[in-house]
Enzyme design. Structure first.
Site, PDB file in Angstrom:
ATOM      1  N   TYR A 160      42.557  28.345  40.051  1.00  0.00           N
ATOM      2  CA  TYR A 160      41.180  28.849  39.941  1.00  0.00           C
ATOM      3  C   TYR A 160      40.371  27.950  39.005  1.00  0.00           C
ATOM      4  CZ  TYR A 160      37.379  31.817  38.116  1.00  0.00           C
ATOM      5  OH  TYR A 160      36.155  32.300  37.701  1.00  0.00           O
ATOM      6  N   LYS A 164      37.179  25.517  39.763  1.00  0.00           N
ATOM      7  CA  LYS A 164      35.909  25.699  39.051  1.00  0.00           C
ATOM      8  C   LYS A 164      35.527  24.432  38.266  1.00  0.00           C
ATOM      9  CE  LYS A 164      34.434  30.030  39.775  1.00  0.00           C
ATOM     10  NZ  LYS A 164      33.046  30.428  40.109  1.00  0.00           N
TER      11      LYS A 164
HETATM   12  P1  NAP Z   1      33.723  39.373  41.923  1.00  0.00           P
HETATM   13  O1  NAP Z   1      33.378  40.768  41.533  1.00  0.00           O
HETATM   14  O2  NAP Z   1      35.118  39.053  42.341  1.00  0.00           O
HETATM   15  O3  NAP Z   1      32.721  38.935  43.094  1.00  0.00           O
HETATM   16  C1  NAP Z   1      32.932  37.774  43.827  1.00  0.00           C
HETATM   17  C2  NAP Z   1      32.033  37.779  45.045  1.00  0.00           C
HETATM   18  O4  NAP Z   1      32.281  36.585  45.800  1.00  0.00           O
HETATM   19  C3  NAP Z   1      32.279  38.957  45.999  1.00  0.00           C
HETATM   20  O5  NAP Z   1      31.040  39.363  46.507  1.00  0.00           O
HETATM   21  C4  NAP Z   1      33.115  38.323  47.106  1.00  0.00           C
HETATM   22  O6  NAP Z   1      32.982  38.954  48.356  1.00  0.00           O
HETATM   23  C5  NAP Z   1      32.468  36.952  47.167  1.00  0.00           C
HETATM   24  N1  NAP Z   1      33.288  35.947  47.840  1.00  0.00           N
HETATM   25  C6  NAP Z   1      34.590  35.668  47.651  1.00  0.00           C
HETATM   26  N2  NAP Z   1      34.968  34.640  48.445  1.00  0.00           N
HETATM   27  C7  NAP Z   1      33.885  34.279  49.149  1.00  0.00           C
HETATM   28  C8  NAP Z   1      33.613  33.307  50.148  1.00  0.00           C
HETATM   29  N3  NAP Z   1      34.557  32.480  50.585  1.00  0.00           N
HETATM   30  N4  NAP Z   1      32.368  33.220  50.658  1.00  0.00           N
HETATM   31  C9  NAP Z   1      31.390  34.065  50.255  1.00  0.00           C
HETATM   32  N5  NAP Z   1      31.589  35.020  49.339  1.00  0.00           N
HETATM   33  C10 NAP Z   1      32.807  35.120  48.787  1.00  0.00           C
HETATM   34  O7  NAP Z   1      33.367  38.359  40.744  1.00  0.00           O
HETATM   35  P2  NAP Z   1      32.354  38.538  39.514  1.00  0.00           P
HETATM   36  O8  NAP Z   1      33.140  39.066  38.359  1.00  0.00           O
HETATM   37  O9  NAP Z   1      31.127  39.211  39.944  1.00  0.00           O
HETATM   38  O10 NAP Z   1      32.053  37.007  39.165  1.00  0.00           O
HETATM   39  C11 NAP Z   1      30.961  36.330  39.765  1.00  0.00           C
HETATM   40  C12 NAP Z   1      31.176  34.829  39.633  1.00  0.00           C
HETATM   41  O11 NAP Z   1      31.277  34.467  38.256  1.00  0.00           O
HETATM   42  C13 NAP Z   1      32.464  34.294  40.276  1.00  0.00           C
HETATM   43  O12 NAP Z   1      32.174  33.015  40.762  1.00  0.00           O
HETATM   44  C14 NAP Z   1      33.446  34.220  39.126  1.00  0.00           C
HETATM   45  O13 NAP Z   1      34.428  33.250  39.405  1.00  0.00           O
HETATM   46  C15 NAP Z   1      32.510  33.802  37.995  1.00  0.00           C
HETATM   47  N6  NAP Z   1      32.891  34.214  36.664  1.00  0.00           N
HETATM   48  C16 NAP Z   1      33.171  35.519  36.389  1.00  0.00           C
HETATM   49  C17 NAP Z   1      33.464  35.900  35.092  1.00  0.00           C
HETATM   50  C18 NAP Z   1      33.766  37.346  34.755  1.00  0.00           C
HETATM   51  O14 NAP Z   1      34.296  37.575  33.663  1.00  0.00           O
HETATM   52  N7  NAP Z   1      33.399  38.300  35.577  1.00  0.00           N
HETATM   53  C19 NAP Z   1      33.451  34.949  34.059  1.00  0.00           C
HETATM   54  C20 NAP Z   1      33.143  33.625  34.376  1.00  0.00           C
HETATM   55  C21 NAP Z   1      32.841  33.263  35.674  1.00  0.00           C
HETATM   56  P3  NAP Z   1      34.050  40.060  48.875  1.00  0.00           P
HETATM   57  O15 NAP Z   1      33.621  41.356  48.270  1.00  0.00           O
HETATM   58  O16 NAP Z   1      33.907  39.987  50.341  1.00  0.00           O
HETATM   59  O17 NAP Z   1      35.398  39.613  48.384  1.00  0.00           O
HETATM   60  O1  G4F Z   2      41.267  40.435  33.374  1.00  0.00           O
HETATM   61  P1  G4F Z   2      41.945  39.182  33.735  1.00  0.00           P
HETATM   62  O2  G4F Z   2      42.645  39.142  35.051  1.00  0.00           O
HETATM   63  O3  G4F Z   2      40.849  38.044  33.609  1.00  0.00           O
HETATM   64  P2  G4F Z   2      40.957  36.453  33.411  1.00  0.00           P
HETATM   65  O4  G4F Z   2      42.231  35.911  33.918  1.00  0.00           O
HETATM   66  O5  G4F Z   2      40.622  36.164  31.984  1.00  0.00           O
HETATM   67  O6  G4F Z   2      39.790  35.945  34.367  1.00  0.00           O
HETATM   68  C1  G4F Z   2      38.496  36.562  34.385  1.00  0.00           C
HETATM   69  O7  G4F Z   2      37.688  35.940  33.420  1.00  0.00           O
HETATM   70  C2  G4F Z   2      37.413  34.558  33.674  1.00  0.00           C
HETATM   71  C3  G4F Z   2      36.521  34.058  32.531  1.00  0.00           C
HETATM   72  O8  G4F Z   2      37.311  33.624  31.457  1.00  0.00           O
HETATM   73  C4  G4F Z   2      36.709  34.439  35.006  1.00  0.00           C
HETATM   74  F1  G4F Z   2      36.405  33.137  35.259  1.00  0.00           F
HETATM   75  C5  G4F Z   2      37.591  34.990  36.114  1.00  0.00           C
HETATM   76  O9  G4F Z   2      36.874  34.944  37.342  1.00  0.00           O
HETATM   77  C6  G4F Z   2      37.930  36.441  35.794  1.00  0.00           C
HETATM   78  O10 G4F Z   2      36.766  37.212  35.884  1.00  0.00           O
HETATM   79  O11 G4F Z   2      43.023  38.814  32.609  1.00  0.00           O
HETATM   80  C7  G4F Z   2      42.667  38.751  31.241  1.00  0.00           C
HETATM   81  C8  G4F Z   2      43.931  38.549  30.406  1.00  0.00           C
HETATM   82  C9  G4F Z   2      44.850  37.428  30.920  1.00  0.00           C
HETATM   83  O12 G4F Z   2      45.330  36.703  29.827  1.00  0.00           O
HETATM   84  C10 G4F Z   2      45.995  38.146  31.604  1.00  0.00           C
HETATM   85  O13 G4F Z   2      47.227  37.444  31.597  1.00  0.00           O
HETATM   86  O14 G4F Z   2      44.720  39.747  30.502  1.00  0.00           O
HETATM   87  C11 G4F Z   2      46.075  39.392  30.733  1.00  0.00           C
HETATM   88  N1  G4F Z   2      46.747  40.522  31.375  1.00  0.00           N
HETATM   89  C12 G4F Z   2      47.762  41.238  30.798  1.00  0.00           C
HETATM   90  N2  G4F Z   2      48.190  42.179  31.661  1.00  0.00           N
HETATM   91  C13 G4F Z   2      46.508  40.997  32.600  1.00  0.00           C
HETATM   92  C14 G4F Z   2      47.423  42.050  32.780  1.00  0.00           C
HETATM   93  N3  G4F Z   2      45.614  40.660  33.550  1.00  0.00           N
HETATM   94  C15 G4F Z   2      45.604  41.372  34.716  1.00  0.00           C
HETATM   95  N4  G4F Z   2      44.693  41.055  35.668  1.00  0.00           N
HETATM   96  N5  G4F Z   2      46.495  42.396  34.937  1.00  0.00           N
HETATM   97  C16 G4F Z   2      47.425  42.778  34.004  1.00  0.00           C
HETATM   98  O15 G4F Z   2      48.210  43.694  34.226  1.00  0.00           O
END
Ligand code: NAP
Ligand code: G4F
Length: 352
Positions: A160, A164
């Site tokens: 991932y 990115k």
């Molecule tokens: P999310 O809830 O997983 O939403 C992702 C969206 O992308 C969903 O609408 C999904 O559609 C769509 N999608 C997935 N694959 C696609 C494809 N091939 N073509 C078109 N649409 C597609 O993620 P989010 O938390 O809102 O995050 C938004 C963006 O910020 C993402 O790019 C993520 O990587 C980035 N980001 C998130 C965080 C965070 O902490 N939330 C932090 C840093 C960066 P479906 O519902 O159909 O799957």
């Molecule tokens: O909630 P997570 O799965 O988020 P992660 O891996 O930090 O990624 C999210 O934040 C990123 C920004 O830094 C985004 F780019 C990405 O798209 C996504 O939104 O895990 C957070 C932490 C990790 O260290 C993971 O190993 O929690 C730890 N963890 C411990 N137990 C777990 C679990 N994560 C998940 N998903 N499930 C568990 O049971």
């Protein structure tokens, strides 16, 4: 009236951003992937229910079928809409899943971004269309500096993050080579009541609510010592918009400047659900025990460990504060956990 295109509008961030832009009188378009089930739960209130099948409503959001792995589709959508702003939020966003689906993740999260940038260039929209790229703190991975700033070197630790990384640099490259207004928001983890249920925070708040209501026995987690800089998604989408209103295209760290362990998040979430946890043991044997009854509510499972972990993320949001006048602490950590648990206590009661 400005036109905005949000890829991934039905995701966590897409749904909040759509609300935010509608408030600002934008005409909002969003991409939705065709699915055999309805995936519009987060944006249902922004759709005209009577017209769901067509996904169209001039007063609300306009949905178009879109997939970032399909360049013809991406180019046609941008040609038809000619947006003033594109927010590229679509991605396979789950880090753990990217180890299982590395090629798809590279295609959607990496090359998908290229497809948008190149479409804007081919269509001659360089002067009109501003592009926001959803970059991530995962880029810092095995961190080379604490806290992380816009100048901290990247060291990605998952398919991932590597995908990115391509998206980050191709965005910067199109800015430098073709003078597109294309900016990266390097967002640290941000959560909400709408967070996907397999991300750790929502997994915890849902489990705490279910356990408190006698609907679940135990919660299994992976690395409890992992540290994240957790903010509130609603606050972060405002910063995305500010990034595109800035006089120049630049990259910004978006973070709170505070970091907590998964264990700390868990303790607080259970407390808000009415359960006081104490921790016993280490590593795979660590357990979260209910102080009152001695029952074990949290256990560690190898299943949730990743082949490579990002141990600590802590962002320095000074640039966003200074240049975008964005407040990184609108919602404090405690308030975030509380609002998620409050939501899930109600949600679980409703659906049980
Ligand atoms: P999310 O809830 O997983 O939403 C992702 C969206 O992308 C969903 O609408 C999904 O559609 C769509 N999608 C997935 N694959 C696609 C494809 N091939 N073509 C078109 N649409 C597609 O993620 P989010 O938390 O809102 O995050 C938004 C963006 O910020 C993402 O790019 C993520 O990587 C980035 N980001 C998130 C965080 C965070 O902490 N939330 C932090 C840093 C960066 P479906 O519902 O159909 O799957
Ligand atoms: O909630 P997570 O799965 O988020 P992660 O891996 O930090 O990624 C999210 O934040 C990123 C920004 O830094 C985004 F780019 C990405 O798209 C996504 O939104 O895990 C957070 C932490 C990790 O260290 C993971 O190993 O929690 C730890 N963890 C411990 N137990 C777990 C679990 N994560 C998940 N998903 N499930 C568990 O049971």
């Amino acid at each position: 009236m400005k036109k905005a295109l949000i890829t991934g509008i039905n995701g966590q961030d897409g749904s909040y951003l759509a609300e935010f832009l509608l408030e600002k009188d934008y005409k909002v378009y969003g991409t939705l992937r065709r699915s055999s089930v309805n995936t519009t739960e987060r944006i249902r209130h922004l759709l005209d229910e009577s017209n769901l099948e067509k996904h169209q409503n001039p007063k609300k959001i306009h949905l178009v079928y879109g997939d970032l792995t399909d360049s013809l589709n991406v180019t046609r959508i941008i040609k038809e809409i000619e947006p003033d702003e594109i927010y590229n939020l679509a991605a396979q966003s789950h880090v753990a899943v990217s180890f299982d689906e590395p090629e798809y993740t590279a295609n959607a999260d990496g090359v998908g971004t290229l497809r948008i940038l190149e479409a804007v260039r081919i269509l001659g929209l360089e002067e009109k269309t501003r592009i926001y790229q959803a970059s991530t703190s995962e880029l810092y991975g095995k961190v080379e500096e604490i806290p992380q700033t816009e100048n901290t070197p990247f060291h990605p630790r998952s398919p991932y993050a590597v995908a990115k990384m391509y998206a980050f640099w191709i965005t910067k490259h199109y800015r430098e080579a073709y003078h597109l207004f294309a900016s990266n928001g390097i967002l640290f983890n941000h959560e909400s009541e709408r967070r996907g249920e397999t991300f750790v925070t929502r997994k915890i708040t849902l489990a705490a609510a279910r356990i408190a209501q006698g609907l679940q026995d135990k919660l299994y987690l992976g690395n409890l010592s992992s540290k994240r800089d957790w903010g509130y998604a609603k606050d972060y989408v405002e910063c995305m918009w500010r990034i595109l209103q800035h006089q120049e295209a630049e990259d910004f760290v978006v973070a709170t400047g505070e970091t907590k362990t998964v264990r700390e998040f868990c303790t607080l979430a259970f407390r808000y659900a009415g359960i006081e946890l104490e921790w016993d043991g280490t590593g795979i044997d660590e357990k979260g025990i209910d102080k009152k009854t001695g029952r074990v509510f949290v256990e560690v499972s190898r299943e949730f460990f990743r082949p490579a972990e990002v141990d600590l993320l802590l962002g320095n949001p000074e640039k966003a504060k200074r240049e975008l006048h964005w407040d990184p602490r609108q919602t404090a950590f405690e308030a975030l956990v509380q609002l998620m648990v409050k939501h899930d206590m109600e949600y679980v009661k409703r659906i049980k």
